[in-house]
Design a protein around this motif. Structure first.
Motif, PDB file in Angstrom:
ATOM      1  N   ILE A 194       6.311  14.837   2.414  1.00 49.40           N
ATOM      2  CA  ILE A 194       6.582  15.301   3.785  1.00 49.40           C
ATOM      3  C   ILE A 194       7.687  16.366   3.791  1.00 49.40           C
ATOM      4  O   ILE A 194       7.592  17.364   4.518  1.00 49.40           O
ATOM      5  N   LYS A 195       8.696  16.184   2.945  1.00 53.15           N
ATOM      6  CA  LYS A 195       9.749  17.212   2.854  1.00 53.15           C
ATOM      7  C   LYS A 195       9.154  18.552   2.423  1.00 53.15           C
ATOM      8  O   LYS A 195       9.479  19.599   2.980  1.00 53.15           O
ATOM      9  N   ILE A 196       8.266  18.508   1.438  1.00 48.69           N
ATOM     10  CA  ILE A 196       7.643  19.753   0.953  1.00 48.69           C
ATOM     11  C   ILE A 196       6.822  20.396   2.074  1.00 48.69           C
ATOM     12  O   ILE A 196       6.878  21.611   2.301  1.00 48.69           O
ATOM     13  N   MET A 197       6.068  19.562   2.794  1.00 46.48           N
ATOM     14  CA  MET A 197       5.249  20.105   3.892  1.00 46.48           C
ATOM     15  C   MET A 197       6.121  20.736   4.970  1.00 46.48           C
ATOM     16  O   MET A 197       5.831  21.832   5.460  1.00 46.48           O
ATOM     17  N   LEU A 198       7.195  20.039   5.341  1.00 48.69           N
ATOM     18  CA  LEU A 198       8.079  20.559   6.399  1.00 48.69           C
ATOM     19  C   LEU A 198       8.672  21.906   5.987  1.00 48.69           C
ATOM     20  O   LEU A 198       8.736  22.840   6.793  1.00 48.69           O
ATOM     21  N   VAL A 206       4.458  19.161  11.670  1.00 47.69           N
ATOM     22  CA  VAL A 206       3.863  18.324  10.618  1.00 47.69           C
ATOM     23  C   VAL A 206       3.568  16.934  11.171  1.00 47.69           C
ATOM     24  O   VAL A 206       4.362  16.384  11.935  1.00 47.69           O
ATOM     25  N   LYS A 207       2.405  16.398  10.784  1.00 51.22           N
ATOM     26  CA  LYS A 207       2.057  15.005  11.100  1.00 51.22           C
ATOM     27  C   LYS A 207       2.025  14.206   9.802  1.00 51.22           C
ATOM     28  O   LYS A 207       1.308  14.575   8.869  1.00 51.22           O
ATOM     29  N   ALA A 208       2.799  13.133   9.770  1.00 55.02           N
ATOM     30  CA  ALA A 208       2.773  12.212   8.630  1.00 55.02           C
ATOM     31  C   ALA A 208       1.723  11.153   8.905  1.00 55.02           C
ATOM     32  O   ALA A 208       1.729  10.541   9.972  1.00 55.02           O
ATOM     33  N   ALA A 209       0.820  10.930   7.949  1.00 52.38           N
ATOM     34  CA  ALA A 209      -0.222   9.907   8.138  1.00 52.38           C
ATOM     35  C   ALA A 209      -0.513   9.234   6.809  1.00 52.38           C
ATOM     36  O   ALA A 209      -0.408   9.846   5.743  1.00 52.38           O
ATOM     37  N   GLY A 210      -0.866   7.963   6.907  1.00 55.75           N
ATOM     38  CA  GLY A 210      -1.203   7.206   5.710  1.00 55.75           C
ATOM     39  C   GLY A 210       0.008   6.451   5.191  1.00 55.75           C
ATOM     40  O   GLY A 210       1.001   7.051   4.783  1.00 55.75           O
ATOM     41  N   GLY A 211      -0.038   5.138   5.262  1.00 56.18           N
ATOM     42  CA  GLY A 211       1.004   4.312   4.659  1.00 56.18           C
ATOM     43  C   GLY A 211       2.275   4.150   5.485  1.00 56.18           C
ATOM     44  O   GLY A 211       3.233   3.558   5.008  1.00 56.18           O
ATOM     45  N   VAL A 212       2.293   4.669   6.713  1.00 53.89           N
ATOM     46  CA  VAL A 212       3.472   4.473   7.578  1.00 53.89           C
ATOM     47  C   VAL A 212       3.229   3.168   8.334  1.00 53.89           C
ATOM     48  O   VAL A 212       2.425   3.115   9.260  1.00 53.89           O
ATOM     49  N   ALA A 218       8.693   4.696  10.046  1.00 53.68           N
ATOM     50  CA  ALA A 218       8.483   5.667  11.129  1.00 53.68           C
ATOM     51  C   ALA A 218       9.772   6.433  11.420  1.00 53.68           C
ATOM     52  O   ALA A 218       9.750   7.672  11.558  1.00 53.68           O
ATOM     53  N   VAL A 219      10.886   5.716  11.483  1.00 54.90           N
ATOM     54  CA  VAL A 219      12.173   6.377  11.769  1.00 54.90           C
ATOM     55  C   VAL A 219      12.498   7.376  10.659  1.00 54.90           C
ATOM     56  O   VAL A 219      12.953   8.499  10.928  1.00 54.90           O
ATOM     57  N   GLU A 220      12.222   6.977   9.422  1.00 61.74           N
ATOM     58  CA  GLU A 220      12.496   7.882   8.295  1.00 61.74           C
ATOM     59  C   GLU A 220      11.709   9.191   8.450  1.00 61.74           C
ATOM     60  O   GLU A 220      12.243  10.282   8.282  1.00 61.74           O
ATOM     61  N   MET A 221      10.443   9.069   8.814  1.00 63.46           N
ATOM     62  CA  MET A 221       9.599  10.264   8.984  1.00 63.46           C
ATOM     63  C   MET A 221      10.089  11.128  10.161  1.00 63.46           C
ATOM     64  O   MET A 221      10.134  12.353  10.060  1.00 63.46           O
TER      65      MET A 221
END
Ligand code: G3H
Length: 247
Positions: A194-198, A206-212, A218-221
């Motif tokens: 996610i850091k790389i994507m951001l 960016v949308k984080a999906a999978g394994g959250v 969620a707060v971390e993301m």
């Protein structure tokens, strides 16, 4: 922070994957839609053939929950005409968000023109109908260098072809949640990916999906900077938030 405003509550299992009959699986889908309405999630993410049902239930409940669906799920390897036809049907059925699976295998083979074309045409179709468009890059199928390149490619296609005020409606999304890695490793959003994507998709969201799966995830993301979270565990996340906040 109201975590619910970030949550795309997701139920995407086919009858076969859920090991249910059509009628039984519709009941599961309905329970996810009802829960999204009750819990005031941002969006219910549902298979294309359930979009009309979700829209109807949400309208009847006079709710503001958005309806999202997936296009060319879960492999992303159909041709452009097939992708666009699916997106068109989802628009007719009333979807608010279109989460396209990018042809990441074509990208890995170096078929860059094909990938650029689908991103351009799919985004054009979505934005022309005032939809939010998301491009799933399937991070678990890519190495870090490929995540950088594909995030930047999507950003560049959008920045070269659309107006600045449209950027907020085009997301780069990490994962389908259905990809199986050879060694059964994490198949979804990780802090590293996610850091790389951001870093490489910005100014696109960016949308984080999978394994959250829980409130801490969620707060971390959210603290990393994602604008949406796709999860099949939205209720557990909200329950965690309520416990944390003493409700
Ligand atoms: O887009 C969302 C994913 O399909 C959800 O994946 P998950 O079941 O790991 O939460």
């Amino acid at each position: 922070m109201d975590v619910r405003a970030y949550l795309d509550s997701t139920y995407l299992k086919t009858n076969q994957q859920a090991n249910l009959s059509e009628a039984e699986n519709v009941l599961v889908a309905k329970s996810f839609i009802e829960e999204a309405i009750r819990e005031h999630f941002k969006l219910i993410m549902i298979r294309p053939d359930r979009v009309a049902l979700a829209k109807k239930m949400i309208q009847e409940a006079q709710s503001n929950v958005l309806v999202g669906t997936v296009i060319d799920f879960s492999k992303g390897q159909s041709d452009l005409a097939t992708k666009l036809a699916e997106a068109q049907q989802a628009i007719v059925d009333g979807a608010d968000d279109l989460d396209f699976v990018c042809n990441y295998e074509a990208f890995k083979r170096g078929e860059i023109a094909l990938v650029k074309e689908e991103i351009l045409k799919g985004t054009q179709m979505g934005l022309a109908h005032k939809k939010t468009v998301k491009w799933i890059i399937e991070v678990a199928a890519l190495n870090n260098g490929q995540i950088i390149q594909l995030s930047a490619l999507i950003k560049n296609v959008v920045m070269q072809n659309f107006k600045e005020e449209q950027y907020a409606a085009v997301f780069v999304k990490s994962s389908t949640g259905f990809y199986v890695t050879p060694n059964n490793e994490p198949n979804g959003a990780t802090v590293e990916t996610i850091k790389i994507m951001l870093e490489n998709a910005s100014p696109l969201p960016v949308k984080a999906a999978g394994g959250v799966r829980n409130y801490a995830d969620a707060v971390e993301m959210i603290q990393l900077g994602v604008q949406r979270i796709g999860t099949s565990g939205a209720k557990a996340i909200v329950d965690g938030a309520n416990t944390q906040n003493g409700y």
